[in-house]
Design a protein around this motif. Structure first.
Motif, PDB file in Angstrom:
ATOM      1  N   LYS A 254      29.248  40.159 -43.923  1.00 34.19           N
ATOM      2  CA  LYS A 254      29.628  40.178 -45.327  1.00 34.19           C
ATOM      3  C   LYS A 254      28.368  40.169 -46.171  1.00 34.19           C
ATOM      4  O   LYS A 254      27.881  39.121 -46.577  1.00 34.19           O
ATOM      5  CB  LYS A 254      30.510  38.972 -45.674  1.00 34.19           C
ATOM      6  CG  LYS A 254      30.999  38.978 -47.121  1.00 34.19           C
ATOM      7  CD  LYS A 254      31.830  37.754 -47.436  1.00 34.19           C
ATOM      8  CE  LYS A 254      32.285  37.781 -48.895  1.00 34.19           C
ATOM      9  NZ  LYS A 254      33.096  36.577 -49.240  1.00 34.19           N
ATOM     10  N   GLN A 273      32.841  43.170 -41.678  1.00 39.70           N
ATOM     11  CA  GLN A 273      34.049  42.356 -41.674  1.00 39.70           C
ATOM     12  C   GLN A 273      34.605  42.095 -43.059  1.00 39.70           C
ATOM     13  O   GLN A 273      35.778  41.784 -43.206  1.00 39.70           O
ATOM     14  CB  GLN A 273      33.764  41.019 -40.970  1.00 39.70           C
ATOM     15  CG  GLN A 273      33.486  41.160 -39.490  1.00 39.70           C
ATOM     16  CD  GLN A 273      33.296  39.828 -38.801  1.00 39.70           C
ATOM     17  OE1 GLN A 273      33.459  38.764 -39.394  1.00 39.70           O
ATOM     18  NE2 GLN A 273      32.946  39.861 -37.530  1.00 39.70           N
ATOM     19  N   ASP A 274      33.785  42.204 -44.085  1.00 39.31           N
ATOM     20  CA  ASP A 274      34.251  41.939 -45.450  1.00 39.31           C
ATOM     21  C   ASP A 274      33.541  42.880 -46.401  1.00 39.31           C
ATOM     22  O   ASP A 274      32.310  42.906 -46.454  1.00 39.31           O
ATOM     23  CB  ASP A 274      33.972  40.486 -45.836  1.00 39.31           C
ATOM     24  CG  ASP A 274      34.706  40.075 -47.113  1.00 39.31           C
ATOM     25  OD1 ASP A 274      34.827  40.911 -48.024  1.00 39.31           O
ATOM     26  OD2 ASP A 274      35.158  38.918 -47.193  1.00 39.31           O
ATOM     27  N   SER A 276      34.166  43.027 -49.823  1.00 39.95           N
ATOM     28  CA  SER A 276      34.506  42.618 -51.185  1.00 39.95           C
ATOM     29  C   SER A 276      33.472  43.143 -52.178  1.00 39.95           C
ATOM     30  O   SER A 276      32.264  42.906 -52.040  1.00 39.95           O
ATOM     31  CB  SER A 276      34.553  41.090 -51.268  1.00 39.95           C
ATOM     32  OG  SER A 276      35.495  40.565 -50.367  1.00 39.95           O
ATOM     33  N   PHE A 293      36.451  48.163 -39.185  1.00 40.35           N
ATOM     34  CA  PHE A 293      36.692  47.197 -40.248  1.00 40.35           C
ATOM     35  C   PHE A 293      38.093  46.616 -40.090  1.00 40.35           C
ATOM     36  O   PHE A 293      39.005  47.323 -39.643  1.00 40.35           O
ATOM     37  CB  PHE A 293      36.562  47.912 -41.606  1.00 40.35           C
ATOM     38  CG  PHE A 293      36.581  47.000 -42.798  1.00 40.35           C
ATOM     39  CD1 PHE A 293      35.578  46.063 -42.985  1.00 40.35           C
ATOM     40  CD2 PHE A 293      37.594  47.092 -43.736  1.00 40.35           C
ATOM     41  CE1 PHE A 293      35.604  45.229 -44.088  1.00 40.35           C
ATOM     42  CE2 PHE A 293      37.622  46.261 -44.839  1.00 40.35           C
ATOM     43  CZ  PHE A 293      36.620  45.328 -45.015  1.00 40.35           C
ATOM     44  N   CYS A 295      40.283  45.747 -42.456  1.00 43.42           N
ATOM     45  CA  CYS A 295      41.223  46.292 -43.452  1.00 43.42           C
ATOM     46  C   CYS A 295      40.781  47.702 -43.826  1.00 43.42           C
ATOM     47  O   CYS A 295      40.116  47.908 -44.839  1.00 43.42           O
ATOM     48  CB  CYS A 295      41.264  45.404 -44.693  1.00 43.42           C
ATOM     49  SG  CYS A 295      41.503  43.656 -44.346  1.00 43.42           S
ATOM     50  N   SER A 298      41.548  49.308 -47.458  1.00 43.05           N
ATOM     51  CA  SER A 298      40.701  48.889 -48.574  1.00 43.05           C
ATOM     52  C   SER A 298      39.312  49.500 -48.484  1.00 43.05           C
ATOM     53  O   SER A 298      38.649  49.694 -49.511  1.00 43.05           O
ATOM     54  CB  SER A 298      40.595  47.362 -48.613  1.00 43.05           C
ATOM     55  OG  SER A 298      39.984  46.870 -47.438  1.00 43.05           O
ATOM     56  N   GLU A 324      46.427  42.550 -43.450  1.00 37.93           N
ATOM     57  CA  GLU A 324      46.792  42.995 -44.791  1.00 37.93           C
ATOM     58  C   GLU A 324      48.187  43.603 -44.774  1.00 37.93           C
ATOM     59  O   GLU A 324      48.708  44.006 -43.740  1.00 37.93           O
ATOM     60  CB  GLU A 324      45.769  44.018 -45.292  1.00 37.93           C
ATOM     61  CG  GLU A 324      45.703  45.277 -44.441  1.00 37.93           C
ATOM     62  CD  GLU A 324      44.753  46.298 -44.998  1.00 37.93           C
ATOM     63  OE1 GLU A 324      44.666  47.380 -44.415  1.00 37.93           O
ATOM     64  OE2 GLU A 324      44.110  46.027 -46.034  1.00 37.93           O
TER      65      GLU A 324
END
Length: 449
Positions: A254, A273-274, A276, A293, A295, A298, A324
């Motif tokens: 992340k 992994q993230d 955001s 990944f 998700c 996204s 998700e």
């Protein structure tokens, strides 16, 4: 061997994978002893068995210290251009808590600059390739200035590989000849990567695997063409500025921020992994994309448009159902990536797309008509349950489609083969290839029907 031409014998000696065999050849005959000094490469690694014997009370006095062997070898050649030394992978299982480990030992601390000074200056000028794989138990708490010595002695070095060490960049000299650098499981201080950028300006290949100690690492190399970067678990800010970079493999958890300025990038492997707050810029030359990944929906929706991408590979780190609620649909894929010719779906991704199809169906996207090959892994042994999703895909693609499906290893091969033989009569277009897979390995039992 004595009847062979010396040039041929030397060629054979140069091809020996283990330089311990070279030492044995030296005692076999006088001619081999003379010719062995003209070999151009040395490859010598300490095995787990040797290490354990050097620690056991009953055998330790019978085992010559590894550093002594290395030093005697290095000082007995006249034309070396490649050196690869270190410990074998099996020694990676040894830890501080192993009963045989003494924290103060340094007999396998191979990036010890004092030890390297005893052999590297004599051969460094002729080296084009150097690899040192250290013993982490002895090297991780001893900072080494081996990089400064290498840049001082090896002015013609083109490839450098260092593993399992704590490195200092103090005293580095500019090394314009270096084209390939690999640092694996290396500890650096926060600003050290900037010194690497400055002192190795002509790098074309850079591999940073598990390099720790960096908070805001930046890669700024104008000649870089290939980069593999595996970042440790700590959240960091990453920056890559490489105008000539064509292939990038980036794995991180992340990142606080991620800046990728690579206008010539054509092959991108991206694992995280993230994501955001992640924003993806345009990659005008991108042709191959691999995403790993949790998700995927996204992540791929951050690609506003990816018309240049021809080959797409998608994998999830865990089952999408537990991550998700928004499922990844094939319709979404072909809307974002309308010009695909090759599509590879991991087992979790295929199941997610199937769930979406069951709820929403499948539109006849124009992009599907350009698709030449689909490679998919099925996460079930009940193959017949997947056919209601597989057949509509075939019906919406062209006659030239090549479909390769990997079946779960517990599947009934005879049942699967019978089902597909019957379907092939009605849908002759695809080239069916069914293979068994288990834990990432394929065990083929049948080829095209």
């Amino acid at each position: 061997m004595d009847d062979l031409p010396p040039s041929l014998v030397l060629e054979i000696l140069n091809r020996l994978a283990d330089s311990a065999d070279l030492a044995r050849c030296r005692v076999a005959s006088k001619s081999l002893n003379v010719l062995s000094r003209e070999v151009r490469s040395v490859n010598l690694f300490c095995s787990l068995d040797r290490y354990l014997k050097s620690r056991a009370v009953e055998t330790r006095l019978l085992v010559m210290p590894f550093k002594v062997i290395l030093k005697s070898l290095m000082n007995d050649f006249v034309a070396l251009d490649s050196v690869s030394i270190g410990v074998e992978k099996s020694l990676g299982r040894i830890s501080y808590w192993h009963d045989d480990v003494e924290d103060w030992s340094d007999d396998l601390f191979l990036t010890d600059v004092g030890f390297a000074r005893e052999w590297l200056p004599a051969i460094g000028r002729g080296l084009t390739s150097l690899s040192i794989v250290d013993f982490w138990v002895q090297s991780c708490w001893r900072q080494s200035k081996i990089l400064a010595l290498i840049t001082l002695c090896c002015g013609n070095l083109q490839e450098l590989e260092l593993k399992n060490a704590w490195l200092s960049v103090d005293g580095l000299n500019r090394l314009n000849s270096l084209k390939c650098l690999t640092l694996e499981f290396i500890r650096l201080d926060d600003e050290d990567l900037s010194e690497v950028n400055y002192n190795f300006p002509h790098l074309e290949i850079l591999n940073l695997i598990g390099v720790g100690g960096l908070n805001e690492p930046k890669i700024h190399l104008s000649h870089l063409k290939t980069c593999r970067w595996t970042v440790s678990n700590a959240p960091v800010s990453l920056s890559i500025c490489a105008p000539s970079l064509s292939k990038l493999e980036l794995k991180c958890v992340k990142p606080k921020s991620l800046i990728i300025q690579t206008p010539m990038l054509s092959d991108f492997h991206f694992c995280l992994q993230d994501a955001s707050g992640l924003q993806v810029n345009e990659f005008p030359c991108l042709r191959k994309l691999q995403l790993h990944f949790p998700c995927l929906y996204s992540l791929i929706t951050t690609f506003s448009s990816a018309r240049t991408i021809k080959e797409l590979t998608l994998n999830t780190m865990q089952r999408a159902e537990s991550v998700e609620s928004v499922k990844l649909c094939l319709d979404t894929l072909f809307e974002i990536f309308p010009n695909l010719s090759f599509l590879k779906l991991g087992p979790g991704v295929f199941s997610e797309a199937e769930t979406c199809y069951q709820a929403e169906g499948l539109d006849e996207r124009i992009g599907m008509r350009d698709l030449k090959k689909i490679h998919a892994s099925l996460e079930t042994y009940k193959v017949e349950l997947k056919l209601p999703f597989i057949i509509p895909i075939l019906e919406k693609c062209t006659d030239s489609l090549d479909m390769e499906l990997l079946i779960y290893h517990n599947a009934d091969s005879h049942l699967a083969g019978g089902i597909m033989s019957k379907r092939a009569v009605n849908h002759p277009r695809p080239k069916w290839r069914w293979e068994l897979w288990k834990e990432g390995l394929k065990e083929p039992w049948a080829k095209g029907i």
